[in-house]
Design a protein around this motif. Structure first.
Motif, mmCIF file in Angstrom:
data_model
loop_
_atom_site.group_PDB
_atom_site.id
_atom_site.type_symbol
_atom_site.label_atom_id
_atom_site.label_comp_id
_atom_site.label_asym_id
_atom_site.label_seq_id
_atom_site.Cartn_x
_atom_site.Cartn_y
_atom_site.Cartn_z
ATOM 1 N N GLY A 13 0.830 -1.209 0.000
ATOM 2 C CA GLY A 13 0.000 0.000 0.000
ATOM 3 C C GLY A 13 0.862 1.255 0.000
ATOM 4 N N THR A 14 0.233 2.377 0.317
ATOM 5 C CA THR A 14 1.014 3.608 0.427
ATOM 6 C C THR A 14 1.345 3.832 1.903
ATOM 7 N N ASP A 15 2.336 4.714 2.121
ATOM 8 C CA ASP A 15 2.801 4.964 3.491
ATOM 9 C C ASP A 15 3.322 3.691 4.143
ATOM 10 N N SER A 16 3.842 2.775 3.320
ATOM 11 C CA SER A 16 4.283 1.462 3.803
ATOM 12 C C SER A 16 5.732 1.421 4.252
ATOM 13 N N GLY A 17 6.475 2.519 3.904
ATOM 14 C CA GLY A 17 7.894 2.514 4.231
ATOM 15 C C GLY A 17 8.770 2.265 3.020
ATOM 16 N N LYS A 18 8.201 2.389 1.803
ATOM 17 C CA LYS A 18 9.009 2.143 0.601
ATOM 18 C C LYS A 18 10.187 3.107 0.527
ATOM 19 N N THR A 19 9.959 4.381 0.881
ATOM 20 C CA THR A 19 11.054 5.353 0.775
ATOM 21 C C THR A 19 12.149 5.051 1.787
ATOM 22 N N LEU A 20 11.734 4.736 3.008
ATOM 23 C CA LEU A 20 12.714 4.338 4.033
ATOM 24 C C LEU A 20 13.498 3.125 3.555
ATOM 25 N N TRP A 34 15.959 6.091 -8.042
ATOM 26 C CA TRP A 34 15.099 6.800 -8.985
ATOM 27 C C TRP A 34 13.634 6.586 -8.621
ATOM 28 N N LYS A 35 12.887 7.695 -8.516
ATOM 29 C CA LYS A 35 11.443 7.659 -8.289
ATOM 30 C C LYS A 35 10.804 8.191 -9.560
ATOM 31 N N PRO A 36 10.451 7.323 -10.502
ATOM 32 C CA PRO A 36 9.986 7.832 -11.799
ATOM 33 C C PRO A 36 8.735 8.709 -11.725
ATOM 34 N N ARG A 43 9.361 15.476 -1.862
ATOM 35 C CA ARG A 43 9.784 14.466 -2.805
ATOM 36 C C ARG A 43 10.491 13.321 -2.079
ATOM 37 N N ASP A 44 10.142 12.102 -2.454
ATOM 38 C CA ASP A 44 10.824 10.941 -1.869
ATOM 39 C C ASP A 44 12.326 11.008 -2.146
ATOM 40 N N THR A 45 12.681 11.534 -3.300
ATOM 41 C CA THR A 45 14.101 11.600 -3.666
ATOM 42 C C THR A 45 14.894 12.427 -2.659
ATOM 43 N N ILE A 99 14.573 1.485 -8.012
ATOM 44 C CA ILE A 99 13.429 2.233 -8.530
ATOM 45 C C ILE A 99 12.301 2.134 -7.509
ATOM 46 N N GLU A 100 11.803 3.265 -7.051
ATOM 47 C CA GLU A 100 10.688 3.221 -6.090
ATOM 48 C C GLU A 100 9.363 3.462 -6.818
ATOM 49 N N GLY A 101 8.402 2.606 -6.523
ATOM 50 C CA GLY A 101 7.072 2.775 -7.098
ATOM 51 C C GLY A 101 6.322 3.903 -6.405
ATOM 52 N N ALA A 102 4.992 3.843 -6.494
ATOM 53 C CA ALA A 102 4.140 4.816 -5.793
ATOM 54 C C ALA A 102 2.953 4.023 -5.261
ATOM 55 N N GLY A 103 2.761 4.039 -3.963
ATOM 56 C CA GLY A 103 1.685 3.235 -3.374
ATOM 57 C C GLY A 103 1.949 1.740 -3.586
ATOM 58 N N GLY A 104 0.848 0.991 -3.825
ATOM 59 C CA GLY A 104 0.987 -0.445 -4.019
ATOM 60 C C GLY A 104 1.075 -0.823 -5.496
ATOM 61 N N PHE A 159 9.936 -7.139 5.726
ATOM 62 C CA PHE A 159 8.827 -6.806 6.635
ATOM 63 C C PHE A 159 9.111 -5.453 7.281
ATOM 64 N N ASN A 160 8.033 -4.701 7.451
ATOM 65 C CA ASN A 160 8.170 -3.388 8.083
ATOM 66 C C ASN A 160 7.099 -3.256 9.158
ATOM 67 N N GLY A 161 7.545 -3.350 10.411
ATOM 68 C CA GLY A 161 6.588 -3.243 11.516
ATOM 69 C C GLY A 161 7.007 -4.135 12.661
ATOM 70 N N VAL A 183 12.461 -4.612 9.185
ATOM 71 C CA VAL A 183 12.646 -3.256 9.713
ATOM 72 C C VAL A 183 11.587 -3.054 10.794
ATOM 73 N N TYR A 184 12.064 -2.676 11.992
ATOM 74 C CA TYR A 184 11.136 -2.551 13.122
ATOM 75 C C TYR A 184 10.751 -1.084 13.316
ATOM 76 N N PRO A 185 9.690 -0.822 14.080
ATOM 77 C CA PRO A 185 9.312 0.576 14.333
ATOM 78 C C PRO A 185 10.456 1.316 15.017
ATOM 79 N N GLU A 186 10.873 2.401 14.428
ATOM 80 C CA GLU A 186 12.013 3.174 14.952
ATOM 81 C C GLU A 186 11.527 4.516 15.490
ATOM 82 N N GLU A 187 12.098 4.911 16.609
ATOM 83 C CA GLU A 187 11.759 6.212 17.199
ATOM 84 C C GLU A 187 12.065 7.340 16.208
HETATM 85 N N1 LIG Z 1 9.847 1.152 10.533
HETATM 86 C C1 LIG Z 1 9.514 2.451 10.652
HETATM 87 N N2 LIG Z 1 9.746 3.105 11.818
HETATM 88 C C2 LIG Z 1 9.394 4.414 11.948
HETATM 89 N N3 LIG Z 1 8.790 5.156 10.989
HETATM 90 C C3 LIG Z 1 8.544 4.518 9.804
HETATM 91 C C4 LIG Z 1 8.883 3.156 9.581
HETATM 92 N N4 LIG Z 1 8.508 2.830 8.302
HETATM 93 C C5 LIG Z 1 7.958 3.945 7.762
HETATM 94 N N5 LIG Z 1 7.994 4.969 8.658
HETATM 95 C C6 LIG Z 1 7.472 6.334 8.447
HETATM 96 O O1 LIG Z 1 6.186 6.232 7.870
HETATM 97 C C7 LIG Z 1 5.992 7.293 6.901
HETATM 98 C C8 LIG Z 1 5.683 6.661 5.527
HETATM 99 O O2 LIG Z 1 6.844 5.956 5.064
HETATM 100 P P1 LIG Z 1 7.327 6.152 3.562
HETATM 101 O O3 LIG Z 1 7.310 7.574 3.164
HETATM 102 O O4 LIG Z 1 8.622 5.428 3.450
HETATM 103 O O5 LIG Z 1 6.134 5.381 2.810
HETATM 104 P P2 LIG Z 1 6.050 5.063 1.260
HETATM 105 O O6 LIG Z 1 5.616 3.644 1.141
HETATM 106 O O7 LIG Z 1 7.321 5.453 0.601
HETATM 107 O O8 LIG Z 1 4.873 6.020 0.762
HETATM 108 P P3 LIG Z 1 4.562 6.456 -0.803
HETATM 109 O O9 LIG Z 1 3.612 5.425 -1.322
HETATM 110 O O10 LIG Z 1 3.939 7.800 -0.630
HETATM 111 O O11 LIG Z 1 5.853 6.499 -1.526
HETATM 112 C C9 LIG Z 1 7.293 8.100 6.892
HETATM 113 O O12 LIG Z 1 7.173 9.200 7.784
HETATM 114 C C10 LIG Z 1 8.314 7.111 7.438
HETATM 115 O O13 LIG Z 1 9.421 7.741 8.054
#
Ligand SMILES: Nc1ncnc2c1ncn2[C@@H]1O[C@H](COP(=O)(O)OP(=O)(O)OP(=O)(O)O)[C@@H](O)[C@H]1O
Ligand SMILES: C[C@H](N)[C@H](N)CCCCCC(=O)O
Ligand SMILES: [Mg+2]
Length: 207
Positions: A13-20, A34-36, A43-45, A99-104, A159-161, A183-187
């Motif tokens: 999905g979106t906001d999933s942590g792809k950019t991280l 590259w984020k096409p 910007r994710d870049t 290459i980073e997608g957008a959303g799912g 896995f992210n979470g 990748v675990y939840p990070e402060e």
């Molecule tokens: N494991 C994590 N611990 C802490 N914060 C996280 C974690 N994963 C993601 N986040 C935070 O959640 C938010 C969304 O993450 P991110 O921008 O990477 O999503 P995305 O999948 O790239 O979204 P988009 O589809 O818009 O590209 C960001 O603020 C990011 O820092």
């Protein structure tokens, strides 16, 4: 000049942590990024650039930079832009390219194409970001089914979470995709946190 290796970062999905996770993979492989298609700001870049610390990675400009933070097909329509996947050209680099997608995977970029069609066009290997929350098994298996149905090659799952053995084991058994990293939840998300995960991930790529 073509990239030596291509990895496409997608998620359930979106906001999933792809950019991280793009930053972690870019740092681990000292790859280019590259984020096409970017829809909305910041910007994710820019985010990836601040999180990557190696001296080799290059950050390439988006092919489509849309203002509206929404599905790319809708943002493009509002801005009078026609996104044409067929016209996309890889950035000029010999390096590995992330290459980073957008959303799912099934986010529409036009009436004809979805985000996952970018991975198919460039024959990139997918790295799937799978979040862990109540309901994410379903979302992850739906994504996996779509990737398999489209015969998209998958390098593995990140896995992210929070840890959840029941969800993780079921998803790994069902998909038979390798587990690359958790990748675990990070402060805080800092270059140091990214570099630490990148060192773990390098082992998965070397194996
Ligand atoms: N494991 C994590 N611990 C802490 N914060 C996280 C974690 N994963 C993601 N986040 C935070 O959640 C938010 C969304 O993450 P991110 O921008 O990477 O999503 P995305 O999948 O790239 O979204 P988009 O589809 O818009 O590209 C960001 O603020 C990011 O820092
Ligand atoms: C704007 C956002 N940050 C992403 N870049 C695009 C997410 C599109 C999601 C479309 C959908 O699945 O409803
Ligand atoms: Mg992103």
């Amino acid at each position: 000049m073509n990239p030596s290796n291509l990895y496409f970062i997608t998620a359930i999905g979106t906001d999933s942590g792809k950019t991280l996770i793009s930053a972690i993979v870019t740092e681990a492989l000292q790859a280019d990024y590259w984020k096409p298609i970017q829809a909305g700001f910041p910007r994710d870049t820019e985010k990836v650039q601040t999180l990557v610390s190696n001296p080799v990675s290059q950050f390439h400009n988006e092919a489509y930079l849309l203002q509206h933070p929404m599905s790319p097909h809708a943002a493009a329509h509002r801005e009078g832009v026609e996104i044409d996947i067929q016209a996309l050209v890889l950035p000029n680099t010999h390096n590995t390219l992330i290459i980073e997608g957008a959303g799912g995977v099934l986010v529409p970029v036009s009436n004809q194409h979805f985000v996952i069609d970018i991975a198919r066009k460039f024959e990139a290997e997918v790295i799937l970001v799978a979040n862990i929350y109540l309901g994410s098994i379903n979302h992850t298996l739906l994504t996996i089914n779509e990737l398999k149905h489209r015969n998209i090659p998958v390098k593995g799952i990140i896995f992210n979470g929070p840890a959840n053995e029941d969800s993780e084991q079921f998803i790994l058994n069902y998909s038979q995709y390798p587990l690359l990293l958790h990748v675990y939840p990070e402060e805080q998300i800092t270059p140091e946190v990214v570099h630490s995960y990148a060192q773990q991930l390098r082992k998965a790529f070397i194996m």
